[in-house]
Design a protein around this motif. Structure first.
Motif, PDB file in Angstrom:
ATOM      1  N   MET A  13      18.880  32.443  36.644  1.00 43.91           N
ATOM      2  CA  MET A  13      20.066  32.952  37.311  1.00 43.91           C
ATOM      3  C   MET A  13      21.203  31.951  37.128  1.00 43.91           C
ATOM      4  O   MET A  13      21.056  30.788  37.447  1.00 43.91           O
ATOM      5  CB  MET A  13      19.779  33.183  38.787  1.00 43.91           C
ATOM      6  N   GLY A  14      22.335  32.419  36.596  1.00 44.85           N
ATOM      7  CA  GLY A  14      23.481  31.556  36.388  1.00 44.85           C
ATOM      8  C   GLY A  14      24.648  31.946  37.272  1.00 44.85           C
ATOM      9  O   GLY A  14      24.560  32.858  38.081  1.00 44.85           O
ATOM     10  N   ARG A  15      25.728  31.237  37.090  1.00 40.13           N
ATOM     11  CA  ARG A  15      26.937  31.513  37.861  1.00 40.13           C
ATOM     12  C   ARG A  15      27.533  32.857  37.454  1.00 40.13           C
ATOM     13  O   ARG A  15      27.344  33.332  36.345  1.00 40.13           O
ATOM     14  CB  ARG A  15      27.982  30.422  37.616  1.00 40.13           C
ATOM     15  N   LYS A  16      28.272  33.452  38.383  1.00 42.14           N
ATOM     16  CA  LYS A  16      28.998  34.684  38.149  1.00 42.14           C
ATOM     17  C   LYS A  16      30.437  34.445  38.583  1.00 42.14           C
ATOM     18  O   LYS A  16      30.690  33.612  39.446  1.00 42.14           O
ATOM     19  CB  LYS A  16      28.381  35.829  38.936  1.00 42.14           C
ATOM     20  N   PHE A  17      31.378  35.178  37.953  1.00 45.50           N
ATOM     21  CA  PHE A  17      32.772  34.957  38.314  1.00 45.50           C
ATOM     22  C   PHE A  17      33.608  36.215  38.187  1.00 45.50           C
ATOM     23  O   PHE A  17      33.232  37.175  37.520  1.00 45.50           O
ATOM     24  CB  PHE A  17      33.390  33.840  37.461  1.00 45.50           C
ATOM     25  N   ILE A  18      34.761  36.154  38.837  1.00 46.03           N
ATOM     26  CA  ILE A  18      35.838  37.132  38.701  1.00 46.03           C
ATOM     27  C   ILE A  18      37.109  36.312  38.506  1.00 46.03           C
ATOM     28  O   ILE A  18      37.335  35.330  39.206  1.00 46.03           O
ATOM     29  CB  ILE A  18      35.968  38.020  39.946  1.00 46.03           C
ATOM     30  N   ASP A  19      37.949  36.737  37.570  1.00 41.67           N
ATOM     31  CA  ASP A  19      39.157  35.992  37.241  1.00 41.67           C
ATOM     32  C   ASP A  19      40.369  36.902  37.427  1.00 41.67           C
ATOM     33  O   ASP A  19      40.563  37.848  36.661  1.00 41.67           O
ATOM     34  CB  ASP A  19      39.067  35.501  35.790  1.00 41.67           C
ATOM     35  N   CYS A  20      41.175  36.637  38.437  1.00 45.59           N
ATOM     36  CA  CYS A  20      42.357  37.463  38.713  1.00 45.59           C
ATOM     37  C   CYS A  20      43.371  37.422  37.579  1.00 45.59           C
ATOM     38  O   CYS A  20      44.195  38.330  37.462  1.00 45.59           O
ATOM     39  CB  CYS A  20      43.045  37.003  40.000  1.00 45.59           C
ATOM     40  N   ARG A  21      43.334  36.404  36.754  1.00 44.82           N
ATOM     41  CA  ARG A  21      44.286  36.303  35.646  1.00 44.82           C
ATOM     42  C   ARG A  21      44.119  37.447  34.651  1.00 44.82           C
ATOM     43  O   ARG A  21      45.006  37.720  33.858  1.00 44.82           O
ATOM     44  CB  ARG A  21      44.131  34.970  34.919  1.00 44.82           C
ATOM     45  N   GLU A  22      42.983  38.140  34.697  1.00 47.76           N
ATOM     46  CA  GLU A  22      42.737  39.245  33.772  1.00 47.76           C
ATOM     47  C   GLU A  22      43.460  40.530  34.166  1.00 47.76           C
ATOM     48  O   GLU A  22      43.501  41.473  33.384  1.00 47.76           O
ATOM     49  CB  GLU A  22      41.235  39.542  33.696  1.00 47.76           C
ATOM     50  N   PHE A  23      44.020  40.564  35.368  1.00 45.56           N
ATOM     51  CA  PHE A  23      44.571  41.805  35.888  1.00 45.56           C
ATOM     52  C   PHE A  23      46.042  41.651  36.240  1.00 45.56           C
ATOM     53  O   PHE A  23      46.453  40.628  36.786  1.00 45.56           O
ATOM     54  CB  PHE A  23      43.774  42.250  37.118  1.00 45.56           C
ATOM     55  N   PRO A  24      46.837  42.673  35.946  1.00 41.93           N
ATOM     56  CA  PRO A  24      48.264  42.583  36.260  1.00 41.93           C
ATOM     57  C   PRO A  24      48.487  42.543  37.769  1.00 41.93           C
ATOM     58  O   PRO A  24      47.800  43.225  38.518  1.00 41.93           O
ATOM     59  CB  PRO A  24      48.848  43.855  35.653  1.00 41.93           C
ATOM     60  N   SER A  25      49.421  41.713  38.172  1.00 34.27           N
ATOM     61  CA  SER A  25      49.835  41.685  39.573  1.00 34.27           C
ATOM     62  C   SER A  25      51.255  41.151  39.626  1.00 34.27           C
ATOM     63  O   SER A  25      51.688  40.424  38.735  1.00 34.27           O
ATOM     64  CB  SER A  25      48.906  40.816  40.421  1.00 34.27           C
ATOM     65  N   GLU A  26      51.964  41.513  40.677  1.00 37.56           N
ATOM     66  CA  GLU A  26      53.337  41.048  40.840  1.00 37.56           C
ATOM     67  C   GLU A  26      53.411  39.537  40.968  1.00 37.56           C
ATOM     68  O   GLU A  26      54.376  38.917  40.571  1.00 37.56           O
ATOM     69  CB  GLU A  26      53.973  41.712  42.055  1.00 37.56           C
ATOM     70  N   MET A  27      52.368  38.943  41.525  1.00 38.62           N
ATOM     71  CA  MET A  27      52.389  37.501  41.772  1.00 38.62           C
ATOM     72  C   MET A  27      51.764  36.687  40.638  1.00 38.62           C
ATOM     73  O   MET A  27      51.722  35.469  40.721  1.00 38.62           O
ATOM     74  CB  MET A  27      51.687  37.182  43.089  1.00 38.62           C
ATOM     75  N   VAL A  67      41.919  41.672  49.756  1.00 40.35           N
ATOM     76  CA  VAL A  67      42.523  42.172  50.992  1.00 40.35           C
ATOM     77  C   VAL A  67      43.618  41.216  51.480  1.00 40.35           C
ATOM     78  O   VAL A  67      44.752  41.627  51.734  1.00 40.35           O
ATOM     79  CB  VAL A  67      41.441  42.387  52.076  1.00 40.35           C
ATOM     80  N   ALA A  68      43.291  39.936  51.592  1.00 38.34           N
ATOM     81  CA  ALA A  68      44.221  38.969  52.183  1.00 38.34           C
ATOM     82  C   ALA A  68      45.415  38.661  51.285  1.00 38.34           C
ATOM     83  O   ALA A  68      46.536  38.520  51.769  1.00 38.34           O
ATOM     84  CB  ALA A  68      43.476  37.676  52.512  1.00 38.34           C
ATOM     85  N   VAL A  69      45.185  38.573  49.988  1.00 37.44           N
ATOM     86  CA  VAL A  69      46.244  38.142  49.079  1.00 37.44           C
ATOM     87  C   VAL A  69      46.955  39.319  48.417  1.00 37.44           C
ATOM     88  O   VAL A  69      48.174  39.309  48.287  1.00 37.44           O
ATOM     89  CB  VAL A  69      45.681  37.174  48.013  1.00 37.44           C
ATOM     90  N   HIS A  70      46.190  40.311  48.007  1.00 36.18           N
ATOM     91  CA  HIS A  70      46.774  41.405  47.227  1.00 36.18           C
ATOM     92  C   HIS A  70      47.044  42.666  48.046  1.00 36.18           C
ATOM     93  O   HIS A  70      47.555  43.650  47.515  1.00 36.18           O
ATOM     94  CB  HIS A  70      45.885  41.725  46.024  1.00 36.18           C
ATOM     95  N   GLY A  71      46.666  42.667  49.324  1.00 34.87           N
ATOM     96  CA  GLY A  71      46.992  43.780  50.200  1.00 34.87           C
ATOM     97  C   GLY A  71      46.150  45.026  50.030  1.00 34.87           C
ATOM     98  O   GLY A  71      46.530  46.101  50.488  1.00 34.87           O
ATOM     99  N   HIS A  72      44.995  44.909  49.362  1.00 37.14           N
ATOM    100  CA  HIS A  72      44.109  46.068  49.201  1.00 37.14           C
ATOM    101  C   HIS A  72      43.373  46.351  50.507  1.00 37.14           C
ATOM    102  O   HIS A  72      43.263  45.490  51.374  1.00 37.14           O
ATOM    103  CB  HIS A  72      43.073  45.800  48.096  1.00 37.14           C
ATOM    104  N   GLN A  73      42.862  47.558  50.619  1.00 38.96           N
ATOM    105  CA  GLN A  73      42.001  47.936  51.735  1.00 38.96           C
ATOM    106  C   GLN A  73      40.551  47.727  51.317  1.00 38.96           C
ATOM    107  O   GLN A  73      40.193  47.998  50.170  1.00 38.96           O
ATOM    108  CB  GLN A  73      42.222  49.404  52.108  1.00 38.96           C
TER     109      GLN A  73
END
Length: 71
Positions: free
Chosen positions: A1-15, A38-44
């Motif tokens: 089992m190795g590390r897993k990640f999500i990278d917000c840089r892959e997705f368009p955002s205003e910020m 939720v906290a940063v991007h305002g999603h539900q």
């Protein structure tokens, strides 16, 4: 089992978010990513959001340089 990640840089955002989140397991990563969305991007926090996030989880470590953003 190795590390897993999500990278917000892959997705368009205003910020132009540059956050990458890593964890040792998918459940922990999912919870952190949902909190960030939720906290940063305002999603539900919905089942649909969780499914979308699960779909972009990758194995390994995020790249040092920003990846290309999805259209």
């Amino acid at each position: 089992m190795g590390r897993k990640f999500i990278d917000c840089r892959e997705f368009p955002s205003e910020m132009n978010c540059s956050v990458a989140i890593m964890a040792d397991n998918e459940g922990e990563l999912l919870e952190a990513a949902v909190q960030h969305a939720v906290a940063v991007h305002g999603h539900q926090d919905t089942p649909e959001l969780r499914d979308q996030i699960k779909g972009v989880i990758k194995d390994g470590m995020p790249p040092e340089m920003a990846p290309g953003r999805a259209a």
